[in-house]
Design a protein around this motif. Sequence first.
Motif, mmCIF file in Angstrom:
data_model
loop_
_atom_site.group_PDB
_atom_site.id
_atom_site.type_symbol
_atom_site.label_atom_id
_atom_site.label_comp_id
_atom_site.label_asym_id
_atom_site.label_seq_id
_atom_site.Cartn_x
_atom_site.Cartn_y
_atom_site.Cartn_z
ATOM 1 N N CYS A 275 -2.066 14.919 -24.548
ATOM 2 C CA CYS A 275 -1.843 15.405 -25.907
ATOM 3 C C CYS A 275 -1.125 14.321 -26.688
ATOM 4 O O CYS A 275 -0.066 13.863 -26.275
ATOM 5 N N VAL B 1 -0.430 23.577 -28.766
ATOM 6 C CA VAL B 1 -1.166 22.502 -28.089
ATOM 7 C C VAL B 1 -0.691 22.334 -26.649
ATOM 8 O O VAL B 1 -1.496 22.135 -25.740
ATOM 9 N N THR C 93 -0.069 17.493 -17.505
ATOM 10 C CA THR C 93 -0.214 17.316 -18.944
ATOM 11 C C THR C 93 0.686 16.160 -19.345
ATOM 12 O O THR C 93 1.859 16.128 -18.988
#
Length: 70
Positions: free
Chosen positions: A8, A25, A37
């Motif tokens: 991200c 998000v 992530t």
Amino acid sequence: MFRRCRRCRRAGDLDHAAREHIENVLKPLADVTPARTVADLSGVTFMDSSGINILITAYRNAVVSALGRG
């Protein structure tokens, strides 16, 4: 074994005004959450305590989600 990673990216400010969008998000995805992530903050030009809190909350949510799938 190759483990999937979700990346991200954020550019600009990471503050109270961006909170809702960034929390959505970074929210763990049901059934398809990758093993990792990565929050790419290389484009962030300003972060206040709200931004730090967003990242801490995202980390805690990811841990809880991972334990639930255990």
